[in-house]
Design a protein around this motif. Structure first.
Motif, PDB file in Angstrom:
ATOM      1  N   ALA A   1      11.095  28.845  -4.856  1.00  5.97           N
ATOM      2  CA  ALA A   1      10.921  28.742  -6.261  1.00  5.97           C
ATOM      3  C   ALA A   1      11.132  29.901  -7.364  1.00  5.97           C
ATOM      4  O   ALA A   1      11.927  29.830  -8.280  1.00  5.97           O
ATOM      5  N   THR A   2      10.841  31.091  -6.624  1.00  4.10           N
ATOM      6  CA  THR A   2      11.323  32.332  -7.342  1.00  4.10           C
ATOM      7  C   THR A   2      12.828  32.700  -7.394  1.00  4.10           C
ATOM      8  O   THR A   2      13.146  32.676  -8.595  1.00  4.10           O
ATOM      9  N   PHE A   3      13.157  32.222  -6.372  1.00  2.43           N
ATOM     10  CA  PHE A   3      14.877  32.522  -6.376  1.00  2.43           C
ATOM     11  C   PHE A   3      15.562  31.533  -7.253  1.00  2.43           C
ATOM     12  O   PHE A   3      16.271  31.993  -7.840  1.00  2.43           O
ATOM     13  N   LEU A   4      15.152  30.164  -7.025  1.00  2.00           N
ATOM     14  CA  LEU A   4      15.888  29.328  -7.995  1.00  2.00           C
ATOM     15  C   LEU A   4      15.687  29.338  -9.385  1.00  2.00           C
ATOM     16  O   LEU A   4      16.397  29.362 -10.309  1.00  2.00           O
ATOM     17  N   GLY A   5      14.190  29.811  -9.597  1.00  2.58           N
ATOM     18  CA  GLY A   5      13.531  30.047 -10.910  1.00  2.58           C
ATOM     19  C   GLY A   5      14.592  31.213 -11.545  1.00  2.58           C
ATOM     20  O   GLY A   5      15.017  31.059 -12.954  1.00  2.58           O
ATOM     21  N   TYR A   6      14.868  32.113 -10.904  1.00  2.00           N
ATOM     22  CA  TYR A   6      15.358  33.506 -11.528  1.00  2.00           C
ATOM     23  C   TYR A   6      16.999  32.974 -11.892  1.00  2.00           C
ATOM     24  O   TYR A   6      17.496  33.267 -12.753  1.00  2.00           O
ATOM     25  N   LEU A   7      17.604  32.008 -10.796  1.00  2.00           N
ATOM     26  CA  LEU A   7      18.905  31.889 -10.932  1.00  2.00           C
ATOM     27  C   LEU A   7      18.958  30.800 -12.340  1.00  2.00           C
ATOM     28  O   LEU A   7      19.935  31.045 -12.986  1.00  2.00           O
ATOM     29  N   LEU A   8      18.273  29.808 -12.417  1.00  2.00           N
ATOM     30  CA  LEU A   8      18.187  29.022 -13.571  1.00  2.00           C
ATOM     31  C   LEU A   8      18.036  29.671 -14.749  1.00  2.00           C
ATOM     32  O   LEU A   8      18.794  29.467 -15.927  1.00  2.00           O
ATOM     33  N   ALA A   9      17.175  30.877 -14.768  1.00  2.00           N
ATOM     34  CA  ALA A   9      16.889  31.317 -16.001  1.00  2.00           C
ATOM     35  C   ALA A   9      18.111  32.198 -16.274  1.00  2.00           C
ATOM     36  O   ALA A   9      18.399  32.486 -17.620  1.00  2.00           O
ATOM     37  N   ARG A  10      19.002  32.740 -15.481  1.00  2.00           N
ATOM     38  CA  ARG A  10      19.940  33.450 -15.756  1.00  2.00           C
ATOM     39  C   ARG A  10      21.367  32.849 -16.021  1.00  2.00           C
ATOM     40  O   ARG A  10      22.333  33.410 -16.350  1.00  2.00           O
ATOM     41  N   SER A  11      21.452  31.496 -15.843  1.00  2.00           N
ATOM     42  CA  SER A  11      22.584  30.762 -15.512  1.00  2.00           C
ATOM     43  C   SER A  11      22.521  29.436 -16.459  1.00  2.00           C
ATOM     44  O   SER A  11      21.997  28.706 -16.005  1.00  2.00           O
TER      45      SER A  11
ATOM     46  N   LEU B   1      24.965  27.320 -17.097  1.00  2.00           N
ATOM     47  CA  LEU B   1      25.497  26.422 -16.478  1.00  2.00           C
ATOM     48  C   LEU B   1      24.654  25.443 -15.415  1.00  2.00           C
ATOM     49  O   LEU B   1      24.353  24.299 -15.604  1.00  2.00           O
ATOM     50  N   LEU B   2      23.685  26.508 -14.572  1.00  2.00           N
ATOM     51  CA  LEU B   2      22.916  25.753 -13.511  1.00  2.00           C
ATOM     52  C   LEU B   2      21.633  24.833 -14.443  1.00  2.00           C
ATOM     53  O   LEU B   2      21.287  24.091 -13.897  1.00  2.00           O
ATOM     54  N   GLU B   3      21.405  25.760 -15.454  1.00  2.00           N
ATOM     55  CA  GLU B   3      20.124  25.131 -16.090  1.00  2.00           C
ATOM     56  C   GLU B   3      20.510  23.611 -16.679  1.00  2.00           C
ATOM     57  O   GLU B   3      19.750  22.718 -16.651  1.00  2.00           O
ATOM     58  N   ARG B   4      21.854  23.627 -17.020  1.00  2.00           N
ATOM     59  CA  ARG B   4      22.384  22.359 -17.748  1.00  2.00           C
ATOM     60  C   ARG B   4      22.209  21.263 -16.732  1.00  2.00           C
ATOM     61  O   ARG B   4      21.949  19.885 -16.904  1.00  2.00           O
ATOM     62  N   LEU B   5      22.905  21.716 -15.434  1.00  2.00           N
ATOM     63  CA  LEU B   5      22.913  20.794 -14.366  1.00  2.00           C
ATOM     64  C   LEU B   5      21.901  20.279 -13.821  1.00  2.00           C
ATOM     65  O   LEU B   5      21.327  19.150 -13.565  1.00  2.00           O
ATOM     66  N   ILE B   6      20.580  21.411 -13.705  1.00  2.00           N
ATOM     67  CA  ILE B   6      19.400  20.949 -12.840  1.00  2.00           C
ATOM     68  C   ILE B   6      18.264  20.668 -13.741  1.00  2.00           C
ATOM     69  O   ILE B   6      17.228  20.008 -13.431  1.00  2.00           O
TER      70      ILE B   6
END
Ligand code: ADP
Ligand code: MG
Lengths: 271, 250
Positions: free
Chosen positions: A91-101, A103-108
């Motif tokens: 969750a921490t790993f994915l959360g960080y990626l989501l917060a910083r990207s 594009l990923l945020e829009r997808l997921i």
């Protein structure tokens, strides 16, 4: 079992008042046991409906003596521990990626919003069907349950890093790694730990639900055994152990918050 | 301000546009000026005239849309930046906040601590080394920010209304302290301020910006003798300069 959405006042801070609070807690517990004993005696309830405190105490002694309590507690503890570890890391790993990207945020992102509506505990039976009655299914349940609160809080936490502090790090030519270490991690820690506090307690419930649905070890299994044999005292012993487990876990996260977030000051200071 | 040396900073035909969805907003238009080594330059102008944007471009936070910025030595300078809000890290103590730039440069923690301690004393915060930012007054927090901006010996100090959030008395005191620090360190300084008297007390030169899109509408030297004190405010020279600035701002 009770889930605590907010820390109880007496758990917040280890202060001199703690001692008097402790005395009151013990008194209130004694009172509860007294009322319990009174009900059993006055209503002449048979032990398989409501065992007396004494009977539960003796059953506890027995379960400790034959090692069954320790064995089953350890199983549940392992499931929760491993599940928490996996869930929190992912969750921490994915959360960080989501917060910083973006594009990923829009997808997921939409799935995350939708996932908030899933009663994760209700998935427990499914996971037992898919992954069998062993430890794996419970580990997965715990991981899943802690995953969402930690994920969401990590995203919110990293997003909330003040813009001007980011600018400051930039003017100081901080590397990406330094920005993570000196800014993003400490800035998002309060929200992250808040997510962990909620997730950790919930994950104990998850493990037990999984064990109740199908298992041959663990405190949930012990409850099943007690129920099957009309050994209601055993059900009480297992339930109290679970409560203790959840409270200890909760207390550990609070301790962590207290150690790591001293800069926020105690909640009492703000009133 | 000797003419023989090269400028510390050479801003040439700088324009900055921001895209706001479909429309474009021009924050700076064809801004050209130079700053000499060790010069103290104040930027005045109505809000929205692009003063903060200019500082952000100089700090590399915003890319120029047109034009360019040349730094002495051809390299981007080391920058000390002070924001209007102190912008401290709430999870770090006063000392830890001040030593941050050194840590980022890889200075060993012991050495960083030692230097930060010296700065704590220089900005008059002895005894508050291990205080948390939440326990500081606005003026104290801004002193921490000032020390943090200076500790890594920057080539260029950018101050964006550093005293804007302070009360008038604290503001005056901070101005004098900044003057003393600058007297001792002699950095090249660009400082945004809304206060004409602050600009005249501190600066070698004042640039006045026009309303959006921001352009330099006046580039005025401040020929007042140094060292300057608060008493200067009541002299005739000072008042004449102040009036000139007031009229330029409009
Ligand atoms: N990141 C940005 N995106 C869009 N517009 C911006 C941005 N930063 C500043 N602006 C706009 O540019 C103009 C100049 O702003 P600013 O440089 O903050 O002015 P000043 O500091 O002189 O008050 C303002 O109209 C502001 O709204
Ligand atoms: Mg501004």
């Amino acid at each position: 079992m009770i889930t605590l959405a907010k820390p109880l006042p007496w758990m917040k801070k280890f202060r001199p008042r703690w001692l008097t609070q402790g005395v009151w807690t013990v008194l209130s517990l004694l009172l509860a046991v007294g009322v319990w004993e009174g009900i059993v005696r006055l209503a002449h309830l048979p032990p398989f409906i409501l065992p007396s405190p004494g009977q539960v105490g003796r059953r506890l002694g027995l379960a400790i003596a034959d090692g069954s309590l320790a064995r089953h507690t350890l199983t549940t503890l392992q499931e929760v521990g491993i599940g928490l570890l996996i869930g929190v890391v992912l969750a921490t790993f994915l959360g960080y990626l989501l917060a910083r990207s973006p594009l990923l945020e829009r997808l997921i992102g939409p799935y995350l919003v939708a996932s908030q509506a899933i009663p994760t505990v209700a998935i427990a039976p499914l996971l037992v069907i898919w992954f069998g009655p062993g430890m794996l299914s419970k580990v997965l349940i715990c991981a899943l349950i802690v995953f969402f609160p930690v994920l969401v809080n990590t995203v919110v936490g990293v997003r909330a890093v003040p813009r001007d502090l980011r600018a400051l790090m930039h003017t100081l030519r901080a590397t990406r790694w330094q920005t993570l270490r000196y800014l993003e991690i400490p800035a998002s820690l309060p929200l992250f730990l808040g997510g962990l506090r909620i997730g950790a307690t919930l994950s104990v419930i998850g493990a037990v639900v999984g064990e109740l649905v199908g298992s041959n070890r663990g405190l949930g299994f012990l409850i099943n055994v007690g129920r099957g044999q009309y050994d209601t005292a055993l059900v009480f012993v297992a339930t109290f152990t679970l409560m203790t487990l959840a409270l200890v876990l909760y207390g550990l996260v609070l301790l962590l918050e207290w150690r790591l977030l001293r800069w926020q000051g105690s909640p009492r200071d703000h009133h | 301000m000797s003419v023989a040396t090269a400028p510390a900073l050479d801003v040439v035909h700088l324009s900055v546009n921001f895209e706001n969805g479909s429309s474009e907003l021009q924050a700076l238009e064809d801004v050209t000026f130079q700053v000499w080594p060790q010069e103290f330059v104040c930027l005045l102008g109505p809000s929205g005239s692009g003063k903060s944007t200019l500082l952000r471009v100089l700090a590399g936070l915003v890319p120029p849309t047109q034009g360019e910025i040349r730094f002495a030595g051809g390299q981007p300078p080391r920058i000390g930046y002070v924001f209007q809000q102190a912008n401290l890290m709430p999870w770090r103590t006063v000392l830890e906040n001040i030593m941050l730039p050194l840590e980022l440069q890889g200075v060993p923690p012991e050495e960083a601590r030692r230097q930060a301690q010296a700065w704590v004393e220089r900005v008059g915060l002895s005894g508050f080394e291990s205080a948390w930012p939440r326990d500081l007054s606005g003026g104290m927090a801004q002193r921490v920010a000032m020390a943090r901006a200076l500790i890594h010996d920057p080539d260029l100090l950018l101050l964006d209304e550093p005293f804007g959030a302070l009360d008038a008395l604290t503001r005056e005191r901070m101005g004098s302290e900044l003057l003393a620090l600058w007297q001792a360190q002699r950095k090249t300084v660009l400082m945004v301020t809304h206060s004409i008297s602050e600009a005249l007390l501190l600066a070698d030169r004042v640039l006045v910006f026009s309303p959006r899109p921001g352009r330099v509408s006046l580039d005025m030297p401040v020929p007042l003798p140094r060292p300057r004190s608060d008493e200067l405010r009541y002299t005739l020279d000072f008042i004449h300069l102040a009036r000139e600035l007031r009229q330029a701002i409009g």
